[in-house]
Design an enzyme around this catalytic site. Structure first.
Site, short mmCIF file in Angstrom:
data_model
loop_
_atom_site.label_atom_id
_atom_site.label_comp_id
_atom_site.label_asym_id
_atom_site.label_seq_id
_atom_site.Cartn_x
_atom_site.Cartn_y
_atom_site.Cartn_z
N ALA A 73 23.66 -12.21 57.73
CA ALA A 73 24.72 -11.75 57.21
C ALA A 73 25.12 -12.88 55.97
CB ALA A 73 26.02 -11.60 58.08
N VAL A 74 25.83 -12.26 54.78
CA VAL A 74 26.51 -13.01 53.77
C VAL A 74 27.74 -12.81 53.50
CG1 VAL A 74 25.95 -13.18 51.29
CG2 VAL A 74 24.25 -13.32 52.62
N GLU A 106 16.52 -4.36 64.15
CA GLU A 106 17.37 -3.03 64.33
C GLU A 106 18.59 -3.15 63.05
OE1 GLU A 106 18.42 -4.18 68.09
OE2 GLU A 106 16.65 -3.19 68.86
N ASN A 111 23.12 1.55 56.82
CA ASN A 111 23.31 0.21 56.11
C ASN A 111 22.28 0.16 55.27
OD1 ASN A 111 23.77 -2.37 55.35
ND2 ASN A 111 23.71 -3.24 57.46
N TYR A 118 15.29 -5.17 53.80
CA TYR A 118 14.14 -5.20 54.52
C TYR A 118 12.95 -4.23 54.08
CZ TYR A 118 17.75 -7.02 57.89
OH TYR A 118 18.82 -7.63 58.41
C1 COA Z 1 22.37 -7.17 53.99
C2 COA Z 1 23.01 -8.51 53.14
C3 COA Z 1 22.55 -9.80 54.20
C4 COA Z 1 22.34 -8.66 51.95
O1 COA Z 1 22.90 -10.11 51.40
P1 COA Z 1 22.80 -10.46 49.85
O2 COA Z 1 22.97 -11.83 49.68
O3 COA Z 1 23.96 -9.58 49.06
O4 COA Z 1 21.45 -9.89 49.37
P2 COA Z 1 20.51 -10.28 48.29
O5 COA Z 1 21.59 -10.52 46.75
O6 COA Z 1 19.55 -11.24 48.56
O7 COA Z 1 19.51 -8.99 47.94
C5 COA Z 1 18.50 -8.79 48.16
C6 COA Z 1 17.95 -7.36 48.18
O8 COA Z 1 18.81 -6.64 48.92
C7 COA Z 1 19.18 -5.16 48.56
N1 COA Z 1 20.63 -5.13 48.56
C8 COA Z 1 21.42 -6.16 48.82
N2 COA Z 1 22.63 -5.31 48.60
C9 COA Z 1 22.41 -4.27 48.21
C10 COA Z 1 23.50 -3.20 47.84
N3 COA Z 1 24.64 -3.28 47.87
N4 COA Z 1 22.82 -1.76 47.65
C11 COA Z 1 21.61 -1.79 47.71
N5 COA Z 1 20.43 -2.71 47.94
C12 COA Z 1 21.09 -4.01 48.24
C13 COA Z 1 18.46 -5.21 47.26
O9 COA Z 1 17.05 -4.81 47.51
C14 COA Z 1 18.41 -6.62 46.45
O10 COA Z 1 17.36 -7.04 45.82
P3 COA Z 1 17.87 -6.87 44.29
O11 COA Z 1 18.97 -7.88 44.12
O12 COA Z 1 16.72 -7.77 43.60
O13 COA Z 1 18.19 -5.63 43.83
C15 COA Z 1 24.55 -8.36 52.92
O14 COA Z 1 24.78 -7.25 52.22
C16 COA Z 1 25.35 -8.21 54.34
O15 COA Z 1 25.66 -9.49 54.94
N6 COA Z 1 25.76 -7.21 54.77
C17 COA Z 1 26.55 -6.95 56.14
C18 COA Z 1 25.88 -7.50 57.27
C19 COA Z 1 24.40 -6.83 57.33
O16 COA Z 1 24.52 -5.80 57.06
N7 COA Z 1 23.58 -7.50 57.91
C20 COA Z 1 22.29 -6.95 58.33
C21 COA Z 1 22.28 -6.41 59.70
S1 COA Z 1 20.87 -5.62 60.32
#
Ligand code: COA
Length: 149
Positions: A73-74, A106, A111, A118
């Site tokens: 998570a971020v 999973e 999401n 992934y």
């Molecule tokens: C999933 C999560 C960890 C991504 O973190 P982040 O720091 O925003 O991700 P990044 O900036 O490294 O993005 C990497 C890639 O993820 C994808 N991505 C991230 N956010 C996205 C969004 N809102 N919509 C579509 N693609 C997305 C893109 O492919 C992106 O690559 P790009 O920036 O070159 O397009 C974050 O959205 C999060 O914490 N979500 C809630 C918790 C969660 O869902 N955890 C995973 C549970 S399985």
């Protein structure tokens, strides 16, 4: 590993758990994160923002050649800046260094942000777990990444 990522320490757990509560409807507790710190097969990394505050984390298990992404998570204010991808890549690289060749995780079907991340790393859908999640009930997709041995 970049300077903004490092192994989690006990002092990080409160900040990690605060993000966890903000992000997930069924969050891990502080005690669960603390327990992970002592598990020899777990990899627990934190990502720091520009002010060196914890802005994200990854927890990955690694047993023999199999690894599972258990948590990632971020913080909402630090997203779309590459931190989630760097945490995932670094945790997987550490697991690879310990012998992991197959990765599982999973993810909630809805999401799309996590699924896009992934999929960009080569994960593909293996199966579906009906109503696996609570709050709200939702199917889980089981994703797998198989690498060359
Ligand atoms: C999933 C999560 C960890 C991504 O973190 P982040 O720091 O925003 O991700 P990044 O900036 O490294 O993005 C990497 C890639 O993820 C994808 N991505 C991230 N956010 C996205 C969004 N809102 N919509 C579509 N693609 C997305 C893109 O492919 C992106 O690559 P790009 O920036 O070159 O397009 C974050 O959205 C999060 O914490 N979500 C809630 C918790 C969660 O869902 N955890 C995973 C549970 S399985």
């Amino acid at each position: 590993m970049s300077a903004a990522l490092r192994q989690a320490a006990a002092a990080d757990v409160a900040a990690v758990a605060a993000i966890e509560r903000e992000v997930f409807s069924d969050p891990w507790s502080e005690a669960e994160f603390t327990a992970v710190l002592d598990l020899p097969h777990a990899i627990f990394l934190v990502g720091l923002d520009g002010l060196a505050y914890v802005a994200g984390y990854a927890v990955v298990s690694c047993v023999l050649d199999e690894s599972e992404i258990l948590n990632l998570a971020v913080s909402p204010g630090s997203r779309r800046n590459g931190l989630g991808a760097r945490l995932l890549d670094a945790a997987m690289a550490t697991a690879r260094g310990r012998g992991a060749r197959t990765f599982f995780l999973e993810v909630r079907e809805s999401n799309l942000a996590a699924r896009a991340l992934y999929e960009s790393r080569g994960f593909a859908e293996l199966s579906r777990r009906q109503r696996y999640y609570r709050n709200p009930a939702e199917d889980a997709l089981l994703l797998r990444l198989e690498e060359e041995r």
